[in-house]
Scaffold this active site. Structure first.
Site, PDB file in Angstrom:
ATOM      1  N   LYS A 186      70.361  31.752  20.750  1.00  0.00           N
ATOM      2  CA  LYS A 186      69.031  31.624  20.139  1.00  0.00           C
ATOM      3  C   LYS A 186      67.924  31.893  21.165  1.00  0.00           C
ATOM      4  O   LYS A 186      66.746  31.900  20.833  1.00  0.00           O
ATOM      5  CB  LYS A 186      68.852  30.231  19.535  1.00  0.00           C
ATOM      6  N   HIS A 239      70.404  19.234  11.500  1.00  0.00           N
ATOM      7  CA  HIS A 239      71.325  20.314  11.126  1.00  0.00           C
ATOM      8  C   HIS A 239      72.694  19.648  10.930  1.00  0.00           C
ATOM      9  O   HIS A 239      72.991  18.635  11.567  1.00  0.00           O
ATOM     10  CB  HIS A 239      71.364  21.296  12.305  1.00  0.00           C
ATOM     11  N   GLN A 249      66.961  24.561  18.563  1.00  0.00           N
ATOM     12  CA  GLN A 249      65.784  25.308  18.119  1.00  0.00           C
ATOM     13  C   GLN A 249      64.611  25.187  19.086  1.00  0.00           C
ATOM     14  O   GLN A 249      63.565  25.793  18.870  1.00  0.00           O
ATOM     15  CB  GLN A 249      65.346  24.838  16.724  1.00  0.00           C
ATOM     16  N   ASP A 276      69.421  17.406  20.245  1.00  0.00           N
ATOM     17  CA  ASP A 276      69.888  18.729  19.831  1.00  0.00           C
ATOM     18  C   ASP A 276      68.722  19.699  20.079  1.00  0.00           C
ATOM     19  O   ASP A 276      67.746  19.716  19.338  1.00  0.00           O
ATOM     20  CB  ASP A 276      70.283  18.670  18.353  1.00  0.00           C
ATOM     21  N   CYS A 330      71.857  24.964   6.608  1.00  0.00           N
ATOM     22  CA  CYS A 330      72.762  23.951   7.182  1.00  0.00           C
ATOM     23  C   CYS A 330      72.034  22.619   7.367  1.00  0.00           C
ATOM     24  O   CYS A 330      72.270  21.912   8.360  1.00  0.00           O
ATOM     25  CB  CYS A 330      73.372  24.418   8.509  1.00  0.00           C
TER      26      CYS A 330
END
Ligand code: C6P
Length: 404
Positions: A224, A121, A201, A198, A362
């Protein structure tokens, strides 16, 4: 087995209509919906214990501080961090990553290398690019294949004693591919590099175990994972957080201030300048409780079913191509239909009450790799149903007919 209808009743927005149609919410990758318990907890905080934290001797301030710190410990246990002071409250993944790249500005030197993956991202590309520009370090990129999987031989070949940081997402937002992060962390550590994962997600779908992974940093967003917007966590190993300089200066991050010199507070406060999102931090703990109550095993089982059904049904549509066909996938389907712009499909199905994301997500380098302007991304959560997928498939078929 989850009682999906019972779970759906926890989420008031899921019984709303959009454009006169029952909402089908498949934009969970952008942000998840919030259960009533989370919505109520925000109101309860402001109604009952609103005060600034870590500052007052008065009772309300103590209550708010205790609730905030209890939430930190809850999240520590959720991700299995060794210490609660390794858990920093942030405003989201982007904030967490920038905190780390800012810290590495005083560590990296010209000739050093930072490795990112081609699946990132923009939040996990641009801050590292800015860092490299500032320090003279070089950015290297792990390539991907046609299935959207990172090429591990190429990753191995990029690693050297020059590598100071490796950063990769746990799960790709644009394609849903789950990356082999445990292998990558081990390989990166073998050359002495630090690793930032990261996890934006990943956290809606799984419970990361940061000690088992042995990552140095793990960043994620609260919104999220059923939590409020403007919340997030940066996990950092104690030794790294002690090594990095503070990100922002201000109240609460100091031990002593004089005009000659300031000394900094201990972890985690060194990285938490100013009044934080107190309600958000507390309620993120409520969201974590809610997800654990549903159970990640149950969440994964439901999401696997949704992914399998959506993949099968969408592929019935002639000219439809799915991007991200690797074996290890989260419940995300990114697709296009031959000769039709993703925005056009997205706009038509929106009129039918279906929320998907269209565009580059993104993650422009991924779109460039596939030579496409963007995709239609349906990202599922445990509260979605097989029936909703069938509604989307029929809507996509209808849109295709209208646009062909
Ligand atoms: N992806 C999506 O629709 P923030 O905005 O800080 O909460 O999260 C940024 C971010 C970082 N990494 C990954 C892998 C992400 O998916 C995101 C956010 C959303 O895919 C909004 S762009």
């Amino acid at each position: 087995m989850l009682d999906i209808q019972k779970i759906r009743a926890d989420f008031p927005i899921l019984s709303e209509k959009v454009n006169g149609k029952p909402l089908v919410y498949f934009d969970n990758g952008a942000t998840s919906q919030k259960p009533q318990i989370v919505i109520d907890a925000i109101a309860t905080y402001y109604q009952e214990i609103n005060a600034n934290i870590h500052r007052g001797v008065h009772t309300l301030s103590q209550l708010a501080t205790d609730a905030y710190e209890i939430s930190r410990v809850k999240i520590q246990h959720h991700i299995n961090a060794k210490f609660s002071h390794e858990v920093l409250f942030t405003s989201g993944t982007t904030h967490g990553i920038n905190l780390v790249t800012n810290g590495f500005a005083s560590i990296l030197k010209p000739g050093d290398e930072v490795i990112v993956s081609s699946l990132e991202h923009h939040s996990n590309i641009v801050p590292w690019q800015m860092l490299c520009e500032k320090t003279g370090a070089t950015l290297k990129v792990i390539p991907m294949d046609e299935n959207g999987e990172l090429i591990m031989n190429a990753f191995d070949a990029l690693l050297s004693e020059k590598t100071k940081v490796v950063t990769v997402n746990h799960i790709s937002n644009a394609l849903g591919i789950i990356n082999p992060i445990k292998y990558m962390i081990e390989k990166a550590h073998a050359v002495g590099a630090a690793v930032l994962i990261d996890g934006a997600q990943a956290v809606p779908h799984l419970k990361p175990d940061v000690q088992d992974l042995d990552c140095d940093f793990y960043a994620f967003s609260g919104h999220k994972m059923c939590g409020p917007t403007g919340t997030g966590i940066l996990y950092g190993k104690e030794e790294w957080l002690n090594k990095l300089p503070p990100y922002q200066g201000g109240g609460e991050m100091i031990k002593e201030v004089t005009f000659e010199k300031t000394t900094y507070a201990d972890l985690p406060h060194k990285f938490e300048a100013g009044t934080p999102n107190i309600a958000g931090g507390i309620v993120l703990g409520t969201a974590v409780d809610y997800l654990n109550h549903i159970g990640f095993h149950n969440i994964q089982k439901q999401e696997e079913k949704l992914l399998e059904h959506a993949t099968k049904r969408l592929l019935e549509i002639e000219g439809l191509k799915i991007y991200g066909t690797g074996k290890n996938k989260a419940s995300v389907v990114s697709f296009n239909i031959d000769g039709i712009h993703p925005y056009d499909i997205g706009s038509i199905i929106d009129k039918l009450g279906i929320a998907v994301r269209t565009g580059h997500h993104c993650a422009q380098p991924i779109m460039n790799f596939f030579c496409i302007p963007g995709t239609i991304r349906a990202s599922f959560s445990f509260y979605n149903t097989i029936e909703e997928i069938d509604i989307m498939v029929e809507a996509v078929k209808k849109a295709k007919t209208m646009l062909s």
